[in-house]
Design an enzyme around this catalytic site. Sequence first.
Site, PDB file in Angstrom:
ATOM      1  N   ASN A  47     -14.421   3.171   2.245  1.00  0.00           N
ATOM      2  CA  ASN A  47     -12.945   3.170   2.269  1.00  0.00           C
ATOM      3  C   ASN A  47     -12.390   4.135   3.316  1.00  0.00           C
ATOM      4  OD1 ASN A  47     -13.270   5.683   1.118  1.00  0.00           O
ATOM      5  ND2 ASN A  47     -11.608   5.423  -0.346  1.00  0.00           N
ATOM      6  N   THR A  66      -9.038  -0.987   2.539  1.00  0.00           N
ATOM      7  CA  THR A  66      -8.839  -1.409   1.154  1.00  0.00           C
ATOM      8  C   THR A  66      -9.222  -2.878   0.999  1.00  0.00           C
ATOM      9  OG1 THR A  66      -7.303  -1.355  -0.698  1.00  0.00           O
ATOM     10  CG2 THR A  66      -6.339  -1.842   1.449  1.00  0.00           C
ATOM     11  N   GLY A 126      -4.752   4.878 -12.811  1.00  0.00           N
ATOM     12  CA  GLY A 126      -5.477   5.286 -11.611  1.00  0.00           C
ATOM     13  C   GLY A 126      -4.623   5.818 -10.464  1.00  0.00           C
ATOM     14  N   GLY A 129     -17.718  -1.855 -16.339  1.00  0.00           N
ATOM     15  CA  GLY A 129     -17.690  -2.554 -15.055  1.00  0.00           C
ATOM     16  C   GLY A 129     -18.892  -2.171 -14.212  1.00  0.00           C
ATOM     17  N   ALA A 130     -19.343  -3.108 -13.398  1.00  0.00           N
ATOM     18  CA  ALA A 130     -20.484  -2.832 -12.516  1.00  0.00           C
ATOM     19  C   ALA A 130     -20.268  -3.506 -11.163  1.00  0.00           C
ATOM     20  CB  ALA A 130     -21.787  -3.311 -13.165  1.00  0.00           C
ATOM     21  N   SER A 166       0.824  -1.222   0.000  1.00  0.00           N
ATOM     22  CA  SER A 166       0.000   0.000   0.000  1.00  0.00           C
ATOM     23  C   SER A 166       0.854   1.266   0.000  1.00  0.00           C
ATOM     24  CB  SER A 166      -0.913   0.024   1.218  1.00  0.00           C
ATOM     25  OG  SER A 166      -1.535   1.303   1.305  1.00  0.00           O
ATOM     26  N   LYS A 220     -13.772  -3.538   2.196  1.00  0.00           N
ATOM     27  CA  LYS A 220     -14.617  -2.343   2.076  1.00  0.00           C
ATOM     28  C   LYS A 220     -16.080  -2.641   2.398  1.00  0.00           C
ATOM     29  CE  LYS A 220     -11.691  -0.026  -1.332  1.00  0.00           C
ATOM     30  NZ  LYS A 220     -11.629   0.676  -2.616  1.00  0.00           N
ATOM     31  N   ALA A 280     -15.854  -1.480  -7.634  1.00  0.00           N
ATOM     32  CA  ALA A 280     -15.070  -0.318  -8.061  1.00  0.00           C
ATOM     33  C   ALA A 280     -15.942   0.660  -8.847  1.00  0.00           C
ATOM     34  CB  ALA A 280     -13.884  -0.780  -8.905  1.00  0.00           C
TER      35      ALA A 280
HETATM   36  P1  ATR Z   1     -14.408  -4.918  -7.568  1.00  0.00           P
HETATM   37  O1  ATR Z   1     -15.181  -4.770  -6.313  1.00  0.00           O
HETATM   38  O2  ATR Z   1     -12.924  -4.828  -7.340  1.00  0.00           O
HETATM   39  O3  ATR Z   1     -14.891  -4.049  -8.656  1.00  0.00           O
HETATM   40  P2  ATR Z   1     -15.939  -7.159  -8.411  1.00  0.00           P
HETATM   41  O4  ATR Z   1     -17.106  -6.674  -7.660  1.00  0.00           O
HETATM   42  O5  ATR Z   1     -15.588  -8.594  -8.393  1.00  0.00           O
HETATM   43  O6  ATR Z   1     -14.604  -6.436  -7.970  1.00  0.00           O
HETATM   44  O7  ATR Z   1     -16.119  -6.666  -9.910  1.00  0.00           O
HETATM   45  C1  ATR Z   1     -15.162  -6.913 -10.853  1.00  0.00           C
HETATM   46  C2  ATR Z   1     -15.606  -6.272 -12.162  1.00  0.00           C
HETATM   47  O8  ATR Z   1     -14.678  -6.599 -13.191  1.00  0.00           O
HETATM   48  C3  ATR Z   1     -16.958  -6.742 -12.639  1.00  0.00           C
HETATM   49  O9  ATR Z   1     -17.559  -5.715 -13.375  1.00  0.00           O
HETATM   50  C4  ATR Z   1     -16.546  -7.933 -13.536  1.00  0.00           C
HETATM   51  O10 ATR Z   1     -17.532  -8.312 -14.471  1.00  0.00           O
HETATM   52  P3  ATR Z   1     -18.709  -9.335 -14.014  1.00  0.00           P
HETATM   53  O11 ATR Z   1     -19.655  -8.534 -13.190  1.00  0.00           O
HETATM   54  O12 ATR Z   1     -19.294  -9.830 -15.266  1.00  0.00           O
HETATM   55  O13 ATR Z   1     -18.020 -10.421 -13.218  1.00  0.00           O
HETATM   56  C5  ATR Z   1     -15.368  -7.315 -14.227  1.00  0.00           C
HETATM   57  N1  ATR Z   1     -14.408  -8.259 -14.802  1.00  0.00           N
HETATM   58  C6  ATR Z   1     -13.505  -9.014 -14.131  1.00  0.00           C
HETATM   59  N2  ATR Z   1     -12.735  -9.714 -14.986  1.00  0.00           N
HETATM   60  C7  ATR Z   1     -13.157  -9.393 -16.248  1.00  0.00           C
HETATM   61  C8  ATR Z   1     -12.753  -9.746 -17.564  1.00  0.00           C
HETATM   62  N3  ATR Z   1     -11.748 -10.628 -17.772  1.00  0.00           N
HETATM   63  N4  ATR Z   1     -13.415  -9.216 -18.595  1.00  0.00           N
HETATM   64  C9  ATR Z   1     -14.414  -8.345 -18.406  1.00  0.00           C
HETATM   65  N5  ATR Z   1     -14.839  -7.928 -17.188  1.00  0.00           N
HETATM   66  C10 ATR Z   1     -14.224  -8.446 -16.111  1.00  0.00           C
END
Ligand code: ATR
Length: 278
Positions: free
Chosen positions: A91, A66, A248, A130-131, A19, A70, A134
């Site tokens: 966080n 972290t 980032g 992404g959803a 970190s 979280k 993060a």
């Molecule tokens: P975090 O809390 O760190 O965001 P998470 O909740 O596991 O971790 O979410 C990871 C994100 O990365 C999700 O949007 C995931 O897509 P899914 O919801 O379909 O799982 C996305 N992700 C991870 N690996 C991926 C990959 N190889 N290609 C595309 N999206 C990916």
Amino acid sequence: MTTNPLIRCAVVGNPIAHSRSPEIHHAFAKQFDLTLHYDRILADRNDFSDHVRGFFAQGGKGLNITVPFKELAFSMAQVRSPRAELAGAVNTLWMDNQVLHGCNTDGVGLLNDLIRLGFNPKDKRVLLIGAGGAARGVVLPLLSAQPSHLRIINRTAQKALDLVNELATQADPLTANTQIDGGDLSSIEGTWDIVINATSSGLHQQSPLQTVPLFNENALAYDMVYGNQPTAFLQQCHHAGAKQCADGLGMLVGQAAASFFIWHGHKPELDPVLATLR
Ligand code: ATR
């Protein structure tokens, strides 16, 4: 000669040795002549809450949380900011009148970094990939900047659509000036001003996208992950014509600055700290 009282803060995570938060917070503290001791705390699921309680019981001022705690921090916080509520993740923790407060400063960190880079999202078309946690952590501050369009796309399309629906109900009237929609990773039609990768795919040296979106003339590609080399996503966007690409690290410094402000009431200068980290 008077000496400032020692203020104790820390970051809790697992792993935690890597970190950069102590470095960042100590640099901020120097700007205001604060005597800060900022530690790293390695926890596991079984002792996380004991660490948090023990830290504040001993007079600690503030904790950053972290990966992977979280969500646990969210469930411990007795008072939570709206950003924390939507993210389902915290966080930043602090104690006020014996009550544990929680906020999520990731989104403010991202927004400030976009503005620092010259890409204020206001009236811009923003594509968020992404959803997961993060992405959830940043959507409210992104919306508060009033982009003309915010599209959330995700490998699991339903998660993106769920997030869009939550925003439509929770963030009103923030959403009044923004078209919000979502879909799967192929829903990239149109041209975009800001494209943000909030997936964890970069951790496996992969881009989340098979097909890259079209960029407007002066567009930014942003990856919330940071490292010594451009991520696969940023390389892909660079070749596809994104004018500027950023990782980032600025967001990391920005979220730290927002936590610092909550705890100490001072807004630090980001650029010198960012330059030192690079
Ligand atoms: P975090 O809390 O760190 O965001 P998470 O909740 O596991 O971790 O979410 C990871 C994100 O990365 C999700 O949007 C995931 O897509 P899914 O919801 O379909 O799982 C996305 N992700 C991870 N690996 C991926 C990959 N190889 N290609 C595309 N999206 C990916």
